[in-house]
Scaffold this motif. Structure first.
Motif, short mmCIF file in Angstrom:
data_model
loop_
_atom_site.label_atom_id
_atom_site.label_comp_id
_atom_site.label_asym_id
_atom_site.label_seq_id
_atom_site.Cartn_x
_atom_site.Cartn_y
_atom_site.Cartn_z
N VAL A 1 -16.79 -1.03 -8.57
CA VAL A 1 -18.11 -0.75 -8.08
C VAL A 1 -18.15 -1.94 -7.53
O VAL A 1 -18.57 -1.79 -6.09
N GLY A 2 -18.34 -3.72 -7.69
CA GLY A 2 -18.81 -4.30 -6.79
C GLY A 2 -18.01 -4.35 -5.81
O GLY A 2 -17.84 -4.46 -4.62
N ARG A 3 -17.06 -3.19 -5.96
CA ARG A 3 -15.37 -3.30 -4.37
C ARG A 3 -15.96 -2.15 -3.39
O ARG A 3 -15.84 -2.23 -2.38
N TYR A 4 -16.00 -1.02 -4.53
CA TYR A 4 -16.61 0.04 -3.42
C TYR A 4 -17.97 0.82 -3.57
O TYR A 4 -17.87 0.94 -2.62
N GLY B 1 -20.56 2.74 -3.27
CA GLY B 1 -20.34 4.45 -4.15
C GLY B 1 -19.40 4.77 -3.17
O GLY B 1 -19.73 6.12 -2.82
N LYS B 2 -18.53 4.17 -2.56
CA LYS B 2 -17.39 4.75 -1.65
C LYS B 2 -16.28 5.97 -2.66
O LYS B 2 -15.67 6.64 -2.31
N LYS B 3 -16.41 5.83 -3.88
CA LYS B 3 -15.48 5.61 -4.23
C LYS B 3 -16.12 6.07 -5.24
O LYS B 3 -15.36 5.95 -7.04
N LEU B 4 -16.64 6.87 -5.55
CA LEU B 4 -17.29 7.85 -6.81
C LEU B 4 -16.94 8.02 -7.64
O LEU B 4 -17.40 8.11 -9.29
N ALA C 1 -14.95 6.05 -9.40
CA ALA C 1 -15.68 5.26 -10.86
C ALA C 1 -15.77 6.33 -11.79
O ALA C 1 -15.72 5.53 -12.48
N ARG C 2 -16.28 7.09 -12.14
CA ARG C 2 -17.16 7.58 -12.92
C ARG C 2 -15.92 8.24 -13.58
O ARG C 2 -15.63 7.80 -14.95
N ASP C 3 -14.30 8.49 -13.20
CA ASP C 3 -13.26 8.87 -14.33
C ASP C 3 -12.82 7.53 -14.94
O ASP C 3 -12.96 7.52 -16.67
N GLU D 1 -24.92 5.79 -11.88
CA GLU D 1 -25.54 6.48 -11.31
C GLU D 1 -26.33 6.82 -11.22
O GLU D 1 -26.64 7.90 -9.64
N GLU D 2 -27.19 6.29 -11.03
CA GLU D 2 -28.84 5.36 -10.26
C GLU D 2 -28.65 5.01 -9.01
O GLU D 2 -29.01 5.27 -7.75
N THR D 3 -27.94 4.40 -9.15
CA THR D 3 -27.81 3.81 -7.63
C THR D 3 -26.67 3.88 -6.81
O THR D 3 -27.27 4.70 -5.82
N TYR D 4 -25.75 4.88 -7.14
CA TYR D 4 -24.52 5.95 -5.78
C TYR D 4 -24.88 6.77 -6.23
O TYR D 4 -24.69 7.86 -5.65
N GLY D 5 -24.98 7.74 -7.23
CA GLY D 5 -24.65 9.33 -7.72
C GLY D 5 -26.04 9.80 -7.69
O GLY D 5 -27.32 9.50 -7.58
#
Length: 885
Positions: free
Chosen positions: A562-565, A567-570, A573-575, A600-604
Motif C-alpha cells: 500500500v505504501g508503494r502503490y 490506490g493505483k492498484k486497489l 491490494a483488495r485481493d 477502503e477509507e483512504t483509497y476505496g
C-alpha cells in the motif's frame, strides 16, 4: 540358748503343733502350720523350729529358702564383722549341700557375700555356682558376676573373667571392649575390634552398624598409636576404611594424618593431607581436611615461635638455621592458603569432569599463559560432549580467543580448524564455532577469509543422506539457520547483490528459512529498488508459513504494498487483503481487518469500509468484539451520520456477550437521548436492566435514575423502580435457590445421622417425628422468613405470622385520600438536592404489612411513548399545572 531353754519357752498352745510334728515328721504342712502359728515368736524360736524341720526334711526348697531369708533379715543393720554373718554363711553352705542345683540359692548367697566385701570368697563362690549349675542357668549367674567384677575395680581379675564369659557369649564382645577402653587396656581392645570388624556374621546387640564399629576402631588406633597392638597395620586399616566408607572419607583421612602427627612424623602427615586434598570428592570432606591441615601448619609455626623464644642464647649459625626453617614453614603455609581455590576447583571437577562451567572458573584462576593453555587442553581432552554440563563450544572459542588476544593468529586458526572437526552435542554448538571463526577473521580485517570460512561451513557434503538422524553434526551443519543467517548478513555487508541474493535463495531452497529471514530478504531487495522481487518473496513467505507465523509477514507485505502503490492498484491490494483475512485466526484478525478497512477509507469506498468492519465484528475473537463494534460505530457515525449507528448498535446488543451488553446499551441509550428519542432510550434501559444486578451494577441504575429524573414522569419513574425490584428479586431467587439446595443437603445429612442414633438408642416413631419438626424449624430459622423458598400463592407456616405478600408499585385509594387530606400531592416526585444520593433502593419504598388488593387502573399515557403527546414536557411542568388547579 540351748535346746532345754528353748523347750521351756513352749506354751500349752504349742503342744498340738508339737504333737502333730512328732506324729508326722516328714509332712511339710505340719511344720509349715507350726511356723505360721509362731509368726510372732522370737527369731531363736523360729530358727530352732526351722532347724528341726530341715533335720527331718533336708530336701525342702521352701523351708530352706524361707529360713535363709529370715536369717539374712535378722542380720541386717549389723556390722559385717559380726559373727552372725558367718553363721548365715554356714547356713548357706549347709543349704547348698542339698540345694546346689537351685540358682536362686546361689544368687542370694553370692549377693549376700558381695555385701560383706569378701571379694576372693565371693569370686570363688561364683565359680562354684557356675560349676554346679547347668549351662542353661549360667546367664543368670554371669549377669551379677560381671557386675561384681566391675565394682571391685581389679582390672586383671575382671579381664580374666570377661575372657571366660566370651567363650560362652561371643556376641557380647562390645561389652568387653567398652570395659577394656574404660580401664585403658587398649591393646586388647584394638585386637577385639579388628576381629569384630572382620567378622561378616557379627550382629551387634547394642544396635551398632559395622560402619560405626569401623569408625570407633579408626579413632582408637589414630588417637592411641603408642598403646595399641603393634601387629595392627594402622595405615592399611584406615585406607581400607577410606575405600569402603565413602561418606566418612574426610574423617578417616584426618584420623590417618592424626596418627602420624601423634608419632611426630610431620612430613608423613603433610603427605597424607596433600594426598587427601587431591582425592576427596565432596566439599564437606574437603572442608574437614582443609581445617585440619591449616590447624596443623598453624600449630607447627606456633611451636617453632615458642621454641625460638625459649632458646635465645643461640649462635649466629644456629639462629640463621632457625630463621631459614621458620621462613620455609611460613612460605609453605602461604602457598597452601594460595592454593585453596584451585583445590576447591579440583574437587568440583573430580565430582563431575564434564562440567564446562567449572573448567571456565578454573581457567580464570590461572595467570601464567602456560598454565592456561594446559588447562584448556586438559578440559577439551576430558569433556565428553554427550555428558557435558554446559556448552562445549565456548571452551574452543575462548581457547582460540586467548591466542588471538596474545597476537598468535595462526595458532588461533589451528584451534578453530581442530574445533570444527571435534564432536559436538548439537548443530548449534558447531555453528557457533564457525561463526566465531568468521568473526575472528573479520576482526583481523581478513574479509575474504571470513567469506571463505562461511562458504566452507555451508557447503553441503558430497553424499547427502535423506535421513540425517544419527549422522555427526559436521554433516548436518549445512542446514543451520544460525550459520546461514550470519552468512547472509556478511554477504550483505561485504558481497555483491547477486551473491547475497544467491545466499537467500539457497536458504529458501534448503527449506530452513524463518519468517525473519523472509523479512530480511524482502527488505534487502527493497533497499536495492527491486520492489516486485521483494513482493514475490513476501508471497513465498506467506505460502510457506501458516498463521500465526505468517502474521508479521502479511502485515509488512500489506504495508509495503500500500505504501508503494497507494490506490493505483486497489483491486490487487483488495485481493491481498482478502487472502490475508481468509485464513487468519480470530485471535489475530483484528489488526488485518483494521488495516483492510483503513485501505477502503483512504483509497476505496465508504460502504466497502463499512462492509469490512461488519465482517470484522464477526471474525474477531470474543474478547475483541466489543472494541471492534465501537470502532465500527465511530466510523459509521463519522461517514454516514449518527442515525446509521442504530442498526449497528442493535446488532452489537444481539451479538456481544452479557458482560459487554450493558456498556453497549448505555452508549446506545445516550445516543438516542441526544437525538431526543426518550422513549427509545428508555426501552434500551429496560432491555439492559435484565443483565444488571442492582447489588453489583450500581452505576447502571444510577444512570437510569438520573435519566428518569431529567426526562421522565411519575409513571416512568415508578416503572423503573418496579423493574429494579423485579431484577433484584430474580437475582435473589437464583442465589437463594442455590443456598437452599446446599442447606437442604446438609440438613438431610444431619437428619439421617440423628435418626440413626435414635434407632441405636431404641427411640420410637414419636421421637423421629419430633426430630423432623426440629430440623424443619432450624431450616426455616436459618433462612429467614423472607428467604424460605415457597410455591407461588402459599404462605409460610415456619416463620410465625409473617407471610409472603405482593407489593404494589402504586399507592392504594385509601393512601391517596389520606395524602389529599394532609394537603400533599400524592403523585409528587421528591427531587433531591445536589450531592444527595440519587440511588433509591427497594427498602425505601413503603411495603404495607397487611395484604394489598390489586387495583385495576387505567394505563398511563406515558406508556404509549411519542404516539400520544403528554400534557407537559416533564414531571416538573405537570406538577406545577396541578398545583395551579
Amino acid at each position: 540358748m540351748d535346746v532345754e531353754d528353748l523347750t521351756s519357752l513352749l506354751t500349752e498352745e504349742d503342744y498340738p503343733y508339737e504333737e502333730d510334728c512328732i506324729r508326722h515328721p516328714y509332712y511339710l504342712k505340719s511344720w509349715w502350720r507350726y511356723l505360721e502359728f509362731k509368726i510372732g515368736a522370737s527369731p531363736q524360736v523360729r530358727f530352732w523350729i526351722y532347724e528341726r524341720a530341715l533335720n527331718e526334711l533336708p530336701g525342702s526348697y521352701k523351708l530352706w529358702h524361707n529360713y535363709l531369708k529370715e536369717r539374712m533379715t535378722h542380720v541386717q543393720g549389723k556390722f559385717i564383722t559380726d559373727s552372725a554373718y558367718e553363721a548365715v554363711n554356714a547356713t548357706f553352705e549347709r543349704c547348698l549341700t542339698y540345694m546346689h542345683k537351685m540358682p536362686r540359692i546361689w544368687i542370694e548367697y553370692c549377693q549376700f557375700l558381695v555385701n560383706q566385701i569378701q571379694h576372693t570368697r565371693t569370686r570363688r563362690t561364683f565359680d562354684r555356682a557356675l560349676a554346679a549349675l547347668p549351662i542353661t542357668q549360667h546367664e543368670r549367674i554371669w549377669k551379677i558376676y560381671l557386675q561384681f567384677v566391675k565394682e571391685i575395680n581389679v582390672p586383671e581379675t575382671a579381664v580374666r573373667i570377661y575372657r571366660r564369659y566370651m567363650k560362652l557369649e561371643p556376641g557380647s564382645v562390645e561389652q568387653f571392649i567398652d570395659y577394656l577402653l574404660k580401664v585403658e587396656r587398649l591393646e586388647e581392645a584394638s585386637r577385639l575390634l579388628v576381629k569384630t570388624v572382620n567378622d561378616d556374621g557379627f550382629v551387634s546387640k547394642t544396635g551398632k552398624s559395622r560402619h560405626e564399629l569401623w569408625l570407633q576402631l579408626c579413632d582408637l588406633v589414630s588417637k592411641n598409636s603408642t598403646k595399641i597392638d603393634k601387629t595392627i597395620k594402622v595405615e592399611a586399616l584406615l585406607r581400607a576404611g577410606i575405600d569402603k566408607f565413602t561418606d566418612e572419607v574426610g574423617r578417616l583421612w584426618c584420623s590417618l594424618a592424626d596418627y602420624y602427627i601423634r608419632q611426630s612424623h610431620f612430613e608423613k602427615a603433610r603427605d597424607v593431607f596433600e594426598e587427601a586434598l587431591n582425592s576427596v570428592m565432596t566439599i564437606r570432606d574437603f572442608s574437614k581436611l582443609w581445617d585440619a591441615y591449616t590447624t596443623f601448619e598453624d600449630s607447627l609455626i606456633a611451636a617453632k615461635l615458642e621454641l625460638q623464644q625459649t632458646h635465645r642464647n643461640l649462635s649466629k649459625e644456629e639462629r640463621e638455621a632457625e630463621e631459614a626453617e621458620m621462613d620455609l614453614r611460613m612460605a609453605r603455609y602461604e602457598h597452601l592458603l594460595g592454593r585453596r581455590d584451585l583445590l576447591v576447583s579440583s574437587v568440583m571437577l573430580r565430582r563431575n569432569p564434564h562440567n564446562v562451567y567449572e573448567w571456565h572458573k578454573r581457567i580464570q584462576l590461572y595467570e601464567h599463559p602456560q598454565d592456561i593453555v594446559e588447562t584448556f587442553t586438559m578440559a577439551l581432552r576430558t569433556i565428553d560432549p554427550v555428558k557435558a554440563v554446559g556448552k562445549t563450544h565456548t571452551l574452543w572459542n575462548n581457547f582460540a580467543r586467548f591466542y588471538e588476544q596474545n597476537g598468535d593468529i595462526e595458532q588461533a586458526r589451528a584451534i578453530f580448524e581442530k574445533a570444527v572437526q571435534a564432536p559436538f552435542k548439537t548443530i548449534d554448538h558447531l555453528a557457533s564455532v564457525w561463526c566465531e571463526y568468521a568473526e575472528m577473521e573479520l576482526r583481523q580485517q581478513n574479509y575474504q577469509e571470513a567469506l571463505s570460512v562461511l562458504q566452507r561451513a555451508t557447503l553441503p557434503p558430497v553424499n547427502i543422506s535423506k535421513k540425517l538422524r544419527g549422522e555427526p553434526v559436521q554433516k548436518k551443519i549445512f542446514k543451520s539457520v544460525k550459520l546461514w543467517s550470519f552468512y547472509a548478513d556478511i554477504e550483505e555487508s561485504l558481497g555483491t547483490f547477486q551473491t547475497t541474493k544467491a545466499v537467500y535463495d539457497k536458504i529458501i531452497e534448503l527449506r530452513i528459512a524463518t519468517p525473519q529471514v523472509i523479512l530480511n530478504y524482502a527488505a534487502f531487495l527493497e533497499e536495492n529498488k527491486y520492489f516486485e522481487e521483494s513482493f514475490k518473496i513476501y508471497e513465498k513467505g506467506v505460502n510457506i508459513f501458516p498463521f500465526p507465523y505468517a502474521l508479521d509477514i502479511w502485515i509488512t507485505y500489506l504495508k509495503k504494498f500500500v505504501g508503494r502503490y497507494g490506490g493505483k492498484k486497489l483491486e490487487r491490494a483488495r485481493d491481498l487483503y482478502e487472502q490475508a483475512v481468509e485464513k487468519v485466526p480470530a485471535e489475530t484478525a483484528k489488526i488485518l481487518y483494521t488495516m483492510y478497512a483503513q485501505l477502503e477509507e483512504t483509497y476505496g469506498l465508504a460502504r466497502h469500509a463499512m462492509s469490512v468492519y461488519d465482517r470484522a465484528t464477526r471474525a474477531v475473537a470474543e474478547a475483541d468484539r466489543y472494541k471492534m463494534y465501537l470502532l465500527y460505530i465511530s466510523k459509521a457515525a463519522e461517514l454516514f451520520g449518527v442515525t446509521k449507528t442504530r442498526e449497528i448498535f442493535q446488532k452489537a446488543i444481539g451479538a456481544l456477550p452479557e458482560n459487554d451488553v450493558k456498556n453497549a446499551c448505555l452508549r446506545f441509550a445516550e445516543v438516542e437521548r441526544k437525538l431526543g428519542e426518550i422513549d427509545r432510550a428508555r426501552a434500551i434501559y429496560v432491555h439492559a436492566s435484565q443483565y444488571c444486578d442492582p447489588r453489583v451494577e450500581g452505576s447502571f441504575w444510577q444512570t437510569w435514575h438520573q435519566f428518569e429524573v431529567r426526562h421522565g414522569n411519575e409513571e416512568t419513574f415508578r416503572e423503573m423502580l418496579r423493574i429494579k425490584r423485579s431484577v433484584q428479586a430474580q437475582y435473589n431467587t437464583q442465589v437463594n435457590f442455590m443456598s437452599a439446595e446446599m442447606l437442604a443437603a446438609n440438613v438431610k445429612a444431619e437428619q439421617e445421622d440423628h435418626l440413626a442414633k435414635r434407632r441405636r438408642m431404641g427411640g420410637g416413631l414419636e421421637d423421629e417425628m419430633q426430630a423432623l419438626e426440629a430440623q424443619a424449624m432450624s431450616l426455616a430459622g436459618s433462612l429467614g422468613p423472607e428467604e424460605v423458598p415457597l410455591p407461588s400463592g402459599t404462605t409460610s407456616s415456619l416463620a410465625g405470622d409473617s407471610m409472603i405478600r405482593f407489593s404494589s408499585a402504586r399507592p392504594t385509594e385509601s393512601e391517596l385520600e389520606e395524602l389529599v387530606r394532609m394537603g400533599s400531592n400524592p403523585e409528587e416526585i421528591n427531587l433531591r438536592e445536589a450531592g444527595e444520593d440519587d440511588d433509591m433502593s427497594v427498602d425505601e419504598v413503603d411495603v404495607p404489612e397487611n395484604d394489598v388488593d390489586i387495583v385495576q387502573l387505567p394505563v398511563p399515557n406515558a406508556v404509549f411513548g411519542s404516539s400520544q403527546p403528554a400534557e407537559g414536557f416533564g414531571a416538573r411542568d405537570r406538577l406545577k399545572k396541578k398545583r395551579k388547579k
